[in-house]
Design an enzyme around this catalytic site. Structure first.
Site, PDB file in Angstrom:
ATOM      1  N   CYS A  84       0.847  -1.205   0.000  1.00 44.22           N
ATOM      2  CA  CYS A  84       0.000   0.000   0.000  1.00 44.22           C
ATOM      3  C   CYS A  84       0.878   1.249   0.000  1.00 44.22           C
ATOM      4  O   CYS A  84       1.690   1.453   0.904  1.00 44.22           O
ATOM      5  CB  CYS A  84      -0.928  -0.002   1.213  1.00 44.22           C
ATOM      6  SG  CYS A  84      -1.833   1.547   1.400  1.00 44.22           S
TER       7      CYS A  84
ATOM      8  N   HIS B  20      -3.652   0.978   8.469  1.00 44.47           N
ATOM      9  CA  HIS B  20      -4.362   0.792   7.201  1.00 44.47           C
ATOM     10  C   HIS B  20      -5.843   0.496   7.435  1.00 44.47           C
ATOM     11  O   HIS B  20      -6.193  -0.511   8.055  1.00 44.47           O
ATOM     12  CB  HIS B  20      -3.738  -0.346   6.399  1.00 44.47           C
ATOM     13  CG  HIS B  20      -4.359  -0.532   5.051  1.00 44.47           C
ATOM     14  ND1 HIS B  20      -3.893   0.094   3.918  1.00 44.47           N
ATOM     15  CD2 HIS B  20      -5.447  -1.238   4.660  1.00 44.47           C
ATOM     16  CE1 HIS B  20      -4.648  -0.228   2.891  1.00 44.47           C
ATOM     17  NE2 HIS B  20      -5.609  -1.041   3.309  1.00 44.47           N
TER      18      HIS B  20
ATOM     19  N   ASN C 134     -13.372   9.930  -0.727  1.00 44.47           N
ATOM     20  CA  ASN C 134     -13.995   8.995  -1.654  1.00 44.47           C
ATOM     21  C   ASN C 134     -13.986   7.598  -1.055  1.00 44.47           C
ATOM     22  O   ASN C 134     -12.980   7.157  -0.496  1.00 44.47           O
ATOM     23  CB  ASN C 134     -13.236   8.994  -2.987  1.00 44.47           C
ATOM     24  CG  ASN C 134     -13.312  10.334  -3.698  1.00 44.47           C
ATOM     25  OD1 ASN C 134     -14.357  10.978  -3.694  1.00 44.47           O
ATOM     26  ND2 ASN C 134     -12.212  10.753  -4.300  1.00 44.47           N
TER      27      ASN C 134
ATOM     28  N   THR D 271      -9.022   5.795  -5.742  1.00 44.85           N
ATOM     29  CA  THR D 271      -7.957   5.102  -6.473  1.00 44.85           C
ATOM     30  C   THR D 271      -6.917   4.500  -5.539  1.00 44.85           C
ATOM     31  O   THR D 271      -6.234   3.548  -5.911  1.00 44.85           O
ATOM     32  CB  THR D 271      -7.252   6.063  -7.458  1.00 44.85           C
ATOM     33  OG1 THR D 271      -6.704   7.164  -6.728  1.00 44.85           O
ATOM     34  CG2 THR D 271      -8.222   6.565  -8.512  1.00 44.85           C
TER      35      THR D 271
ATOM     36  N   HIS E 204      -8.369   8.111   3.203  1.00 40.84           N
ATOM     37  CA  HIS E 204      -7.749   9.436   3.182  1.00 40.84           C
ATOM     38  C   HIS E 204      -8.824  10.500   3.015  1.00 40.84           C
ATOM     39  O   HIS E 204      -9.871  10.258   2.412  1.00 40.84           O
ATOM     40  CB  HIS E 204      -6.711   9.547   2.058  1.00 40.84           C
ATOM     41  CG  HIS E 204      -7.211   9.156   0.698  1.00 40.84           C
ATOM     42  ND1 HIS E 204      -7.312   7.846   0.294  1.00 40.84           N
ATOM     43  CD2 HIS E 204      -7.650   9.906  -0.348  1.00 40.84           C
ATOM     44  CE1 HIS E 204      -7.787   7.805  -0.936  1.00 40.84           C
ATOM     45  NE2 HIS E 204      -8.013   9.047  -1.357  1.00 40.84           N
TER      46      HIS E 204
ATOM     47  N   HIS F 112      -9.260  14.432   1.556  1.00 42.60           N
ATOM     48  CA  HIS F 112      -8.667  15.512   0.768  1.00 42.60           C
ATOM     49  C   HIS F 112      -9.043  16.845   1.421  1.00 42.60           C
ATOM     50  O   HIS F 112     -10.229  17.116   1.633  1.00 42.60           O
ATOM     51  CB  HIS F 112      -9.230  15.523  -0.653  1.00 42.60           C
ATOM     52  CG  HIS F 112      -8.991  14.264  -1.451  1.00 42.60           C
ATOM     53  ND1 HIS F 112      -8.037  14.192  -2.452  1.00 42.60           N
ATOM     54  CD2 HIS F 112      -9.592  13.052  -1.426  1.00 42.60           C
ATOM     55  CE1 HIS F 112      -8.072  12.978  -3.002  1.00 42.60           C
ATOM     56  NE2 HIS F 112      -9.011  12.276  -2.407  1.00 42.60           N
TER      57      HIS F 112
HETATM   58  P1  5GP Z   1      -8.571   9.164  -4.438  1.00 39.28           P
HETATM   59  O1  5GP Z   1      -8.844   9.295  -5.906  1.00 39.28           O
HETATM   60  O2  5GP Z   1      -8.264   7.731  -4.043  1.00 39.28           O
HETATM   61  O3  5GP Z   1      -9.641   9.775  -3.562  1.00 39.28           O
HETATM   62  O4  5GP Z   1      -7.286  10.025  -4.150  1.00 39.28           O
HETATM   63  C1  5GP Z   1      -6.007   9.538  -4.206  1.00 39.28           C
HETATM   64  C2  5GP Z   1      -5.086  10.722  -4.271  1.00 39.28           C
HETATM   65  O5  5GP Z   1      -3.773  10.280  -3.958  1.00 39.28           O
HETATM   66  C3  5GP Z   1      -5.016  11.389  -5.646  1.00 39.28           C
HETATM   67  O6  5GP Z   1      -5.402  12.745  -5.512  1.00 39.28           O
HETATM   68  C4  5GP Z   1      -3.559  11.225  -6.050  1.00 39.28           C
HETATM   69  O7  5GP Z   1      -3.065  12.358  -6.725  1.00 39.28           O
HETATM   70  C5  5GP Z   1      -2.858  11.012  -4.724  1.00 39.28           C
HETATM   71  N1  5GP Z   1      -1.664  10.192  -4.785  1.00 39.28           N
HETATM   72  C6  5GP Z   1      -1.540   8.976  -5.395  1.00 39.28           C
HETATM   73  N2  5GP Z   1      -0.295   8.491  -5.222  1.00 39.28           N
HETATM   74  C7  5GP Z   1       0.384   9.416  -4.492  1.00 39.28           C
HETATM   75  C8  5GP Z   1       1.710   9.480  -3.989  1.00 39.28           C
HETATM   76  O8  5GP Z   1       2.548   8.585  -4.185  1.00 39.28           O
HETATM   77  N3  5GP Z   1       2.056  10.592  -3.284  1.00 39.28           N
HETATM   78  C9  5GP Z   1       1.167  11.603  -3.045  1.00 39.28           C
HETATM   79  N4  5GP Z   1       1.612  12.655  -2.325  1.00 39.28           N
HETATM   80  N5  5GP Z   1      -0.105  11.577  -3.491  1.00 39.28           N
HETATM   81  C10 5GP Z   1      -0.489  10.497  -4.215  1.00 39.28           C
HETATM   82 ZN    ZN Z   2      -2.339   1.378   3.568  1.00 39.01          ZN
END
Ligand code: 5GP
Ligand code: ZN
Length: 111
Positions: free
Chosen positions: A4, A46, A84, A92, A97, A99
Site C-alpha cells: 500500500c 491501514h 472517496n 484510487t 484518506h 482531501h
Molecule cells: P482518491 O482518488 O483515491 O480519492 O485520491 C487519491 C489521491 O492520492 C489522488 O489525488 C492522487 O493524486 C494522490 N496520490 C496517489 N499516489 C500518491 C503518492 O505517491 N504521493 C502523493 N503525495 N499523493 C499520491
Molecule cells: Zn495502507
C-alpha cells in the site's frame, strides 16, 4: 499492508511533503494537486475507507489534523473536505484518506 503506497508514505518509506504528523495520523501534499492547497490526511494504520471500522480516537485525530492543515496552510476563508469511498466514487488509493482542498474560491457545486 506491504504493497500500500499510503502505508509506505505513513512509514516514511516513500517521500512526501509532510504538512502535519502525530502518533496516529499524517498529512501530506497531494502529488497531483487539484487546487492551490491539496493536502491528504490519512491514518497511519491501514483502513480501506472512512467506514472500515476506523477507531473513534483515530477519526478524532484526523479531524485535529485537518484543523492543523487549515491553520498551517492559511485556509482561513474556508476549505473543502472530501473522502472517496469505493470505485464508484473515484477512490484510487484503497487506504482511507481525506482531501483538504482550498486556496481559491471553489464555488458552490460539489462536483
Ligand atoms: P482518491 O482518488 O483515491 O480519492 O485520491 C487519491 C489521491 O492520492 C489522488 O489525488 C492522487 O493524486 C494522490 N496520490 C496517489 N499516489 C500518491 C503518492 O505517491 N504521493 C502523493 N503525495 N499523493 C499520491
Ligand atoms: Zn495502507
Amino acid at each position: 499492508m506491504t504493497d500500500c503506497i499510503f502505508c509506505k508514505i505513513a512509514q516514511h518509506e516513500i517521500p512526501s511533503t509532510v504538512v502535519y504528523e502525530d502518533d496516529l495520523v499524517i498529512a501530506f501534499d497531494d502529488l497531483n494537486p487539484q487546487a492551490p492547497v491539496h493536502t491528504l490526511v490519512i491514518p497511519k494504520e491501514h483502513y480501506e475507507n472512512a467506514i472500515d471500522g476506523v477507531p473513534a480516537e483515530t477519526l478524532a485525530a484526523m479531524m485535529h489534523a485537518v484543523s492543523e492543515v487549515a491553520r498551517i496552510k492559511g485556509l482561513d476563508d474556508g476549505f473543502r473536505l472530501i473522502s472517496n469511498k469505493g470505485e464508484a466514487a473515484g477512490q484510487t488509493v484503497m487506504h482511507f484518506h481525506m482531501h483538504v482542498l482550498g486556496g481559491k474560491p471553489l464555488g458552490e457545486g460539489l462536483i
